[in-house]
Design a protein around this motif. Structure first.
Motif, mmCIF file in Angstrom:
data_model
loop_
_atom_site.group_PDB
_atom_site.id
_atom_site.type_symbol
_atom_site.label_atom_id
_atom_site.label_comp_id
_atom_site.label_asym_id
_atom_site.label_seq_id
_atom_site.Cartn_x
_atom_site.Cartn_y
_atom_site.Cartn_z
ATOM 1 N N LYS A 9 5.458 14.366 -17.862
ATOM 2 C CA LYS A 9 6.184 15.421 -17.147
ATOM 3 C C LYS A 9 6.037 15.294 -15.634
ATOM 4 O O LYS A 9 6.748 15.937 -14.880
ATOM 5 C CB LYS A 9 5.711 16.795 -17.610
ATOM 6 N N TYR A 10 5.112 14.429 -15.193
ATOM 7 C CA TYR A 10 4.877 14.249 -13.762
ATOM 8 C C TYR A 10 5.501 12.959 -13.226
ATOM 9 O O TYR A 10 5.200 12.540 -12.112
ATOM 10 C CB TYR A 10 3.374 14.263 -13.482
ATOM 11 N N LYS A 11 6.366 12.368 -14.017
ATOM 12 C CA LYS A 11 6.962 11.086 -13.619
ATOM 13 C C LYS A 11 7.709 11.189 -12.299
ATOM 14 O O LYS A 11 7.632 10.296 -11.444
ATOM 15 C CB LYS A 11 7.909 10.579 -14.705
ATOM 16 N N SER A 19 7.518 8.800 -9.034
ATOM 17 C CA SER A 19 8.734 8.106 -8.624
ATOM 18 C C SER A 19 9.045 8.381 -7.158
ATOM 19 O O SER A 19 9.420 7.478 -6.407
ATOM 20 C CB SER A 19 9.915 8.551 -9.498
ATOM 21 N N LYS A 20 8.855 9.619 -6.733
ATOM 22 C CA LYS A 20 9.103 9.968 -5.334
ATOM 23 C C LYS A 20 8.117 9.251 -4.419
ATOM 24 O O LYS A 20 8.494 8.708 -3.369
ATOM 25 C CB LYS A 20 9.001 11.475 -5.145
ATOM 26 N N ALA A 21 6.842 9.233 -4.802
ATOM 27 C CA ALA A 21 5.825 8.578 -3.973
ATOM 28 C C ALA A 21 6.083 7.078 -3.865
ATOM 29 O O ALA A 21 5.838 6.461 -2.827
ATOM 30 C CB ALA A 21 4.437 8.827 -4.552
ATOM 31 N N ASN A 42 -5.692 8.086 -12.293
ATOM 32 C CA ASN A 42 -5.581 6.969 -13.234
ATOM 33 C C ASN A 42 -4.130 6.681 -13.591
ATOM 34 O O ASN A 42 -3.851 5.917 -14.508
ATOM 35 C CB ASN A 42 -6.379 7.270 -14.511
ATOM 36 N N TYR A 43 -3.183 7.286 -12.859
ATOM 37 C CA TYR A 43 -1.764 7.128 -13.152
ATOM 38 C C TYR A 43 -1.038 6.399 -12.023
ATOM 39 O O TYR A 43 -1.420 6.461 -10.852
ATOM 40 C CB TYR A 43 -1.081 8.494 -13.320
ATOM 41 N N LEU A 44 0.039 5.729 -12.418
ATOM 42 C CA LEU A 44 1.046 5.232 -11.485
ATOM 43 C C LEU A 44 2.319 4.995 -12.274
ATOM 44 O O LEU A 44 2.317 4.982 -13.505
ATOM 45 C CB LEU A 44 0.576 3.960 -10.768
ATOM 46 N N LEU A 45 3.432 4.814 -11.566
ATOM 47 C CA LEU A 45 4.710 4.546 -12.216
ATOM 48 C C LEU A 45 4.912 3.043 -12.322
ATOM 49 O O LEU A 45 4.812 2.321 -11.328
ATOM 50 C CB LEU A 45 5.861 5.168 -11.420
ATOM 51 N N SER A 46 5.176 2.579 -13.538
ATOM 52 C CA SER A 46 5.391 1.158 -13.780
ATOM 53 C C SER A 46 6.687 0.963 -14.537
ATOM 54 O O SER A 46 7.096 1.817 -15.331
ATOM 55 C CB SER A 46 4.226 0.582 -14.597
ATOM 56 N N CYS A 47 7.349 -0.164 -14.302
ATOM 57 C CA CYS A 47 8.522 -0.487 -15.116
ATOM 58 C C CYS A 47 8.043 -0.820 -16.525
ATOM 59 O O CYS A 47 6.877 -1.164 -16.755
ATOM 60 C CB CYS A 47 9.302 -1.660 -14.520
ATOM 61 N N GLU A 75 0.838 -1.188 0.000
ATOM 62 C CA GLU A 75 0.000 0.000 0.000
ATOM 63 C C GLU A 75 0.880 1.247 0.000
ATOM 64 O O GLU A 75 1.855 1.335 0.756
ATOM 65 C CB GLU A 75 -0.912 0.005 1.228
ATOM 66 N N ILE A 76 0.550 2.203 -0.844
ATOM 67 C CA ILE A 76 1.318 3.438 -0.976
ATOM 68 C C ILE A 76 0.342 4.612 -0.947
ATOM 69 O O ILE A 76 -0.716 4.571 -1.585
ATOM 70 C CB ILE A 76 2.120 3.481 -2.290
ATOM 71 N N LYS A 77 0.706 5.651 -0.241
ATOM 72 C CA LYS A 77 -0.106 6.866 -0.238
ATOM 73 C C LYS A 77 0.037 7.552 -1.593
ATOM 74 O O LYS A 77 1.155 7.864 -2.025
ATOM 75 C CB LYS A 77 0.348 7.813 0.875
ATOM 76 N N PRO A 78 -1.064 7.780 -2.303
ATOM 77 C CA PRO A 78 -0.950 8.404 -3.629
ATOM 78 C C PRO A 78 -0.471 9.840 -3.536
ATOM 79 O O PRO A 78 -0.792 10.548 -2.577
ATOM 80 C CB PRO A 78 -2.385 8.334 -4.171
#
Length: 278
Positions: free
Chosen positions: A42-44, A48-50, A122-127, A3-6
């Motif tokens: 541009k918000y990557k 990545s920080k989260a 609707n976004y998240l960072l994925s490999c 679980e990660i805080k968005p």
């Protein structure tokens, strides 16, 4: 997964994407294939920080090892679905990040969830492997996809670490070799969609998974408090947010002990304060 805080939506996001939203909407209404400017990229750094630089799906390190994607959870341009038969889910080509034999069920649904193309949640960072090779435009739900902004898509089966109240231990279990199995329909769909049991991932998780299981095997023996404390500290270290596959470590601990992860800190504190020499 864990679980990660968005991350909070930037104050400029709505204005920065308003023109693109209007343009996409106008194209859909007129029946013309929409073009989606990649403004989300541009918000990557925020994602990545989260996520501490780790893939939201597999928990592997993204930045520094491979270039990650700001991925759309609900696909914007078209939607594919997987068959219930695992033989159609595809397999990783040995010594390669590519996938073969992955087959979509039926034809693609076009357009996809186009109105969600510029929605922050609707976004998240994925490999790139999880996103481009496996998930792509797949999006599992219960029921049928109904592509309309005013219509509910149905209960999603794809898990996200940003989901409110997300408890990964309710959906996944890990073995000693780093293999992952599902405990729920959501877990099964997420493993299939993102390729979370692919051989390269099992190999990457192997040492940590085996060490965690063996640490817990040791605790089951007749040990001194000093020895138990030493082992618990190892597990706590590998389960820290910054560690790759920390979600797996926590899931193993929870299933093996029947205790919540937060209890581990309390146990370490209690043993450290017992007054006995360490």
């Amino acid at each position: 997964m864990r679980e990660i805080k968005p991350p909070e939506e930037p104050v400029d996001f709505s204005n920065a994407t308003s023109h693109a939203r209007r343009t996409v909407g106008a194209s859909i209404v007129s029946g013309v294939p929409a073009t989606y400017p990649g403004l989300w990229s541009k918000y990557k750094a925020i994602f990545s920080k989260a996520q501490l630089g780790k893939c939201a799906y597999c928990e592997g390190q993204v930045l520094g090892l491979q270039y990650g994607d700001v991925e759309h959870i609900q696909p914007k341009a078209e939607v594919h679905t997987l068959d219930d038969n695992p033989n159609s889910w595809g397999r990783e080509i040995p010594w390669s990040s590519s996938v073969e034999g992955r087959k979509a069920k039926g034809t693609a649904i076009k357009p996809g969830y186009w109105w969600r193309a510029y929605c922050w949640d609707n976004y998240l960072l994925s490999c790139q492997i999880c996103n481009q090779q496996w998930k792509a435009n797949f999006y599992p739900i219960v029921g049928e996809h109904v592509i309309a902004p005013t219509t509910c898509a149905g209960r999603t089966l794809l898990l996200s670490p940003f989901d409110a109240g997300f408890d990964p231990s309710a959906h996944f279990v890990f073995g000693r070799l780093g293999e992952i199995s599902a405990l729920s329909d959501e877990g099964r769909a997420t493993i299939a969609t993102c390729g979370l049991d692919r051989p390269s991932l099992r190999s990457a998780r192997f040492k940590t998974a085996l060490a965690t299981h063996e640490h817990l095997d040791e605790i089951a023996q007749d040990l001194t408090e000093r020895e138990v404390l030493r082992i618990l500290r190892y597990i706590a270290r590998d389960g820290q947010d910054s560690q790759p596959y920390c979600g797996m470590v926590r899931i193993i601990f929870i299933h093996r002990t029947g205790l919540p992860w937060d209890k581990l800190r309390d146990l370490i504190s209690a043993l450290s304060a017992s007054g006995k020499p360490l």
